[in-house]
Design a protein around this motif. Structure first.
Motif, PDB file in Angstrom:
ATOM      1  N   ALA A 120       0.873  -1.352  -0.050  1.00 31.43           N
ATOM      2  CA  ALA A 120      -0.168  -0.076   0.079  1.00 31.43           C
ATOM      3  C   ALA A 120       0.905   1.306   0.110  1.00 31.43           C
ATOM      4  O   ALA A 120       0.378   2.084  -0.507  1.00 31.43           O
ATOM      5  N   VAL A 121       1.840   1.325   0.778  1.00 26.15           N
ATOM      6  CA  VAL A 121       2.788   2.392   0.766  1.00 26.15           C
ATOM      7  C   VAL A 121       3.482   2.586  -0.416  1.00 26.15           C
ATOM      8  O   VAL A 121       3.601   3.541  -1.204  1.00 26.15           O
ATOM      9  N   VAL A 122       4.043   1.566  -1.108  1.00 26.08           N
ATOM     10  CA  VAL A 122       4.606   1.743  -2.495  1.00 26.08           C
ATOM     11  C   VAL A 122       3.663   2.070  -3.494  1.00 26.08           C
ATOM     12  O   VAL A 122       4.045   3.068  -4.338  1.00 26.08           O
ATOM     13  N   ALA A 123       2.570   1.659  -3.516  1.00 24.11           N
ATOM     14  CA  ALA A 123       1.465   2.058  -4.331  1.00 24.11           C
ATOM     15  C   ALA A 123       1.234   3.439  -4.296  1.00 24.11           C
ATOM     16  O   ALA A 123       0.953   4.115  -5.304  1.00 24.11           O
ATOM     17  N   GLY A 124       0.998   4.048  -2.909  1.00 23.07           N
ATOM     18  CA  GLY A 124       0.781   5.381  -2.639  1.00 23.07           C
ATOM     19  C   GLY A 124       1.787   6.293  -3.193  1.00 23.07           C
ATOM     20  O   GLY A 124       1.595   7.410  -3.810  1.00 23.07           O
ATOM     21  N   ILE A 125       3.080   5.797  -3.213  1.00 17.96           N
ATOM     22  CA  ILE A 125       4.314   6.760  -3.607  1.00 17.96           C
ATOM     23  C   ILE A 125       4.207   6.602  -5.272  1.00 17.96           C
ATOM     24  O   ILE A 125       4.355   7.684  -5.683  1.00 17.96           O
ATOM     25  N   ALA A 126       3.969   5.440  -5.793  1.00 20.61           N
ATOM     26  CA  ALA A 126       4.111   5.524  -7.012  1.00 20.61           C
ATOM     27  C   ALA A 126       2.695   6.173  -7.766  1.00 20.61           C
ATOM     28  O   ALA A 126       2.856   6.859  -9.001  1.00 20.61           O
ATOM     29  N   LEU A 127       1.629   5.991  -7.181  1.00 17.86           N
ATOM     30  CA  LEU A 127       0.387   6.639  -7.982  1.00 17.86           C
ATOM     31  C   LEU A 127       0.240   8.361  -7.541  1.00 17.86           C
ATOM     32  O   LEU A 127      -0.272   9.059  -8.197  1.00 17.86           O
ATOM     33  N   PHE A 128       0.681   8.556  -6.390  1.00 18.14           N
ATOM     34  CA  PHE A 128       0.261   9.833  -5.614  1.00 18.14           C
ATOM     35  C   PHE A 128       1.403  10.672  -5.209  1.00 18.14           C
ATOM     36  O   PHE A 128       1.397  11.728  -4.784  1.00 18.14           O
ATOM     37  N   GLY A 173       7.272  10.834   2.772  1.00 13.94           N
ATOM     38  CA  GLY A 173       7.585  11.074   4.046  1.00 13.94           C
ATOM     39  C   GLY A 173       6.558  10.046   5.177  1.00 13.94           C
ATOM     40  O   GLY A 173       5.590   9.757   4.545  1.00 13.94           O
ATOM     41  N   THR A 174       6.929   9.717   6.332  1.00 13.94           N
ATOM     42  CA  THR A 174       6.331   8.658   6.941  1.00 13.94           C
ATOM     43  C   THR A 174       4.795   9.142   7.267  1.00 13.94           C
ATOM     44  O   THR A 174       3.927   8.282   7.589  1.00 13.94           O
ATOM     45  N   ALA A 175       4.459  10.361   7.643  1.00  6.98           N
ATOM     46  CA  ALA A 175       3.321  11.044   7.769  1.00  6.98           C
ATOM     47  C   ALA A 175       2.272  10.597   6.666  1.00  6.98           C
ATOM     48  O   ALA A 175       1.075  10.296   6.957  1.00  6.98           O
ATOM     49  N   ALA A 176       2.666  10.681   5.477  1.00  8.86           N
ATOM     50  CA  ALA A 176       1.905  10.284   4.299  1.00  8.86           C
ATOM     51  C   ALA A 176       2.023   8.869   4.165  1.00  8.86           C
ATOM     52  O   ALA A 176       0.799   8.432   3.698  1.00  8.86           O
ATOM     53  N   TYR A 177       3.001   8.031   4.683  1.00  9.52           N
ATOM     54  CA  TYR A 177       2.996   6.695   4.303  1.00  9.52           C
ATOM     55  C   TYR A 177       1.860   5.925   5.404  1.00  9.52           C
ATOM     56  O   TYR A 177       1.279   4.933   4.949  1.00  9.52           O
ATOM     57  N   LEU A 178       1.658   6.556   6.701  1.00  9.60           N
ATOM     58  CA  LEU A 178       0.833   6.027   7.653  1.00  9.60           C
ATOM     59  C   LEU A 178      -0.306   5.593   7.374  1.00  9.60           C
ATOM     60  O   LEU A 178      -0.758   4.243   7.460  1.00  9.60           O
ATOM     61  N   PRO A 179      -1.312   6.582   6.890  1.00 11.60           N
ATOM     62  CA  PRO A 179      -2.627   5.902   6.395  1.00 11.60           C
ATOM     63  C   PRO A 179      -2.730   4.799   5.433  1.00 11.60           C
ATOM     64  O   PRO A 179      -3.554   3.891   5.427  1.00 11.60           O
ATOM     65  N   PHE A 180      -1.835   4.639   4.506  1.00 10.48           N
ATOM     66  CA  PHE A 180      -1.731   3.834   3.247  1.00 10.48           C
ATOM     67  C   PHE A 180      -1.464   2.455   4.003  1.00 10.48           C
ATOM     68  O   PHE A 180      -1.817   1.413   3.747  1.00 10.48           O
ATOM     69  N   ALA A 181      -0.362   2.651   4.926  1.00 15.82           N
ATOM     70  CA  ALA A 181       0.083   1.535   5.705  1.00 15.82           C
ATOM     71  C   ALA A 181      -0.995   0.758   6.592  1.00 15.82           C
ATOM     72  O   ALA A 181      -1.088  -0.579   6.560  1.00 15.82           O
ATOM     73  N   PHE A 182      -1.914   1.642   7.276  1.00 19.68           N
ATOM     74  CA  PHE A 182      -2.866   1.132   8.016  1.00 19.68           C
ATOM     75  C   PHE A 182      -3.992   0.132   7.107  1.00 19.68           C
ATOM     76  O   PHE A 182      -4.546  -0.726   7.267  1.00 19.68           O
ATOM     77  N   VAL A 183      -4.550   0.938   6.024  1.00 19.75           N
ATOM     78  CA  VAL A 183      -5.321   0.286   5.014  1.00 19.75           C
ATOM     79  C   VAL A 183      -4.548  -0.925   4.429  1.00 19.75           C
ATOM     80  O   VAL A 183      -5.300  -2.044   4.208  1.00 19.75           O
ATOM     81  N   GLY A 184      -3.606  -0.982   4.100  1.00 20.21           N
ATOM     82  CA  GLY A 184      -2.889  -2.265   3.500  1.00 20.21           C
ATOM     83  C   GLY A 184      -2.822  -3.243   4.382  1.00 20.21           C
ATOM     84  O   GLY A 184      -3.079  -4.358   4.111  1.00 20.21           O
ATOM     85  N   ALA A 185      -2.428  -2.873   5.555  1.00 15.95           N
ATOM     86  CA  ALA A 185      -2.297  -4.111   6.637  1.00 15.95           C
ATOM     87  C   ALA A 185      -3.775  -4.475   6.925  1.00 15.95           C
ATOM     88  O   ALA A 185      -3.829  -5.757   7.121  1.00 15.95           O
ATOM     89  N   ALA A 199       4.999   0.455  12.452  1.00 13.30           N
ATOM     90  CA  ALA A 199       6.071   0.092  12.264  1.00 13.30           C
ATOM     91  C   ALA A 199       6.695   0.089  10.744  1.00 13.30           C
ATOM     92  O   ALA A 199       7.929   0.482  10.373  1.00 13.30           O
ATOM     93  N   VAL A 200       5.591  -0.474   9.982  1.00 15.68           N
ATOM     94  CA  VAL A 200       5.971  -0.492   8.574  1.00 15.68           C
ATOM     95  C   VAL A 200       6.177   0.638   7.849  1.00 15.68           C
ATOM     96  O   VAL A 200       7.309   1.122   7.022  1.00 15.68           O
ATOM     97  N   ALA A 201       5.441   1.685   8.376  1.00 14.01           N
ATOM     98  CA  ALA A 201       5.483   3.032   7.868  1.00 14.01           C
ATOM     99  C   ALA A 201       6.862   3.860   8.169  1.00 14.01           C
ATOM    100  O   ALA A 201       7.376   4.621   7.288  1.00 14.01           O
ATOM    101  N   ALA A 202       7.281   3.306   9.421  1.00 12.08           N
ATOM    102  CA  ALA A 202       8.769   4.058   9.869  1.00 12.08           C
ATOM    103  C   ALA A 202       9.645   3.393   9.320  1.00 12.08           C
ATOM    104  O   ALA A 202      10.713   4.198   9.014  1.00 12.08           O
TER     105      ALA A 202
END
Length: 343
Positions: A112-120, A124-136, A260-263
C-alpha cells in the motif's frame, strides 16, 4: 460473570518482576550500544555529553544527534510495536505461528505504501501511515478469508500457509512496481527490506501516538486474551464478548504493524520470536507476555541494528536482514514443534 484471570502461581510474581527488571536492563544496554557503536565507536561519556548539550555542531554531534539518537528512538517504537503486535496476534488467533510478517500484514502495508508513492507521489512517514494502515487491514482480512475457506481452515498451520501465500503474492506485486520505476526503487531500496538508517526524530514523532495507543489497548486486552485461550465456547459462557475481543485485537495489530512498516519498512520475525521467548518466563498469562514483549522486542531490534552496522563495516547490513536471519530458524523450529497445535 466476570472473566477469569490466569493468576501467577504463588512465588512466581517475584520471578516475573525480576524478569521485567532484567528485560529493562537489557533494553538500556541495547540503547547504549545503539548510540555508541557504528562505523565510528564513540565513548558513552561523550555520547551523554552530546545529548545533554544538543547545540554541538561538530562531527560527533552530527553522528550522535543527527543519526544514532533518531534511529534508536525509531527502533524503540518500531520494536515495541512489532513485538506486541505478534503477542496480540498469537493470543487472538491462539496460533503460535502468528506474526505480522508471517501472516502477510507487513507485506500488505508495504504494498500500500509503495502504491501510494507510485500513484500519488507520497513522501514522508506521515503520508505513508494511512496507506500502511489500510494495506495492513486489507491483508489481514484476505488472509483470514482464504484460511476460512481452505481445507486446513483457521488452524495454526492453515493460517500460516494462507499468510505465506498472501505475503508472497503481495511482495511479488511490490517488487514488480519497484522494478518498473528506477527512481522509486532507489528511494525505497533499503526501506523495502526494513531499515532504521536515515531516520530522523520527525519519523518517530509521526508514529509515537498510534504506537502508544496500540500498546495501551494491547495491555488492557491481556485479561480478555487469557479468557479467550480457554476456547470460544467456554469464553462466551463466562461472559466474554469473543467477536469484540478479536476485532479489537485485529485493530491493535493493524495499528502497531502499520506504524512500524510506515517508519522502518517490513521488518520480519520480531513479532514471532520475541513472544515465544518471553512466554518461557511468563507462562500462558498474556498480560505479562505483552508487557515483556514491549520491552524485549525493541532490545532485539536495536541489537540487530548494531550487528548490521558492525559485521558489514565500512558498509551496513540493514536491520530487516539481520532479524530475518535470526527469526527464520525460530519459525522452522515452531513449525516442526507440537506447539503449532495452538496456544
Amino acid at each position: 460473570m466476570a472473566a477469569p484471570v490466569l493468576a501467577p502461581a504463588p512465588g512466581s510474581v517475584g520471578r516475573l518482576v525480576r524478569a521485567t527488571v532484567l528485560a529493562v536492563v537489557v533494553l538500556l544496554m541495547a540503547v547504549a550500544l545503539s548510540v555508541a557503536f557504528g562505523s565510528r565507536p564513540i565513548p558513552l561519556g561523550t555520547v551523554l555529553d552530546t545529548v545533554l548539550h544538543p547545540g554541538r555542531q561538530d562531527e560527533i554531534g552530527l553522528i550522535v544527534l543527527g543519526n544514532r539518537v533518531p534511529r534508536t528512538v525509531v527502533g524503540l517504537l518500531a520494536g515495541a510495536a512489532l513485538g506486541v503486535a505478534g503477542a496480540v496476534m498469537q493470543g487472538v488467533t491462539r496460533n503460535p505461528l502468528a506474526d505480522p510478517s508471517v501472516l502477510g500484514i507487513n507485506a500488505g502495508a508495504s504494498l500500500a505504501v509503495v502504491a501510494g508513492i507510485a500513484l500519488f507521489g507520497l513522501s514522508g512517514t506521515a503520508a505513508y501511515l494511512p496507506f500502511a494502515f489500510v494495506g495492513a487491514g486489507l491483508a489481514a482480512l484476505l488472509v483470514y478469508g482464504i484460511a476460512a475457506v481452505a481445507r486446513r481452515g483457521l488452524s495454526p498451520v492453515g493460517l500460516a500457509l494462507s499468510g505465506a501465500v498472501v505475503a508472497a503474492a503481495l511482495s511479488s506485486v511490490t517488487t514488480a512496481v519497484l522494478v518498473t520505476d528506477q527512481a522509486l526503487l532507489d528511494q525505497l531500496r533499503f526501506w523495502q527490506v526494513g531499515a532504521l538508517a536515515g531516520k530522523d526524530l520527525g519519523t518517530a514523532g509521526v508514529i509515537t501516538v498510534p504506537v502508544l495507543v496500540g500498546l495501551v489497548v494491547a495491555v488492557a486486552l491481556g485479561r480478555s486474551l487469557n479468557t479467550l485461550a480457554l476456547g470460544d465456547e467456554l469464553a462466551a459462557s463466562l461472559g466474554q464478548r469473543v467477536v469484540l475481543v478479536r476485532v479489537v485485537g485485529g485493530v491493535v495489530t493493524v495499528l502497531l504493524a502499520g506504524s512500524a512498516v510506515a517508519a522502518a519498512g517490513p521488518i520480519a520475525f520480531v513479532g514471532l520470536a520475541v513472544p515465544h521467548a518471553v512466554r518461557r518466563l511468563t507462562g500462558p498469562d498474556n498480560r505479562w507476555t505483552i508487557l515483556l514483549s514491549a520491552i524485549v522486542a525493541p532490545a532485539l531490534l536495536l541489537v540487530a541494528d548494531v550487528i548490521g552496522r558492525v559485521v558489514a563495516y565500512p558498509g551496513e547490513l540493514q536491520v530487516g536482514i539481520v532479524t530475518a536471519l535470526i527469526g527464520a530458524p525460530v519459525f522452522i523450529l515452531l513449525v516442526r514443534s507440537r506447539a503449532v497445535r495452538g496456544l
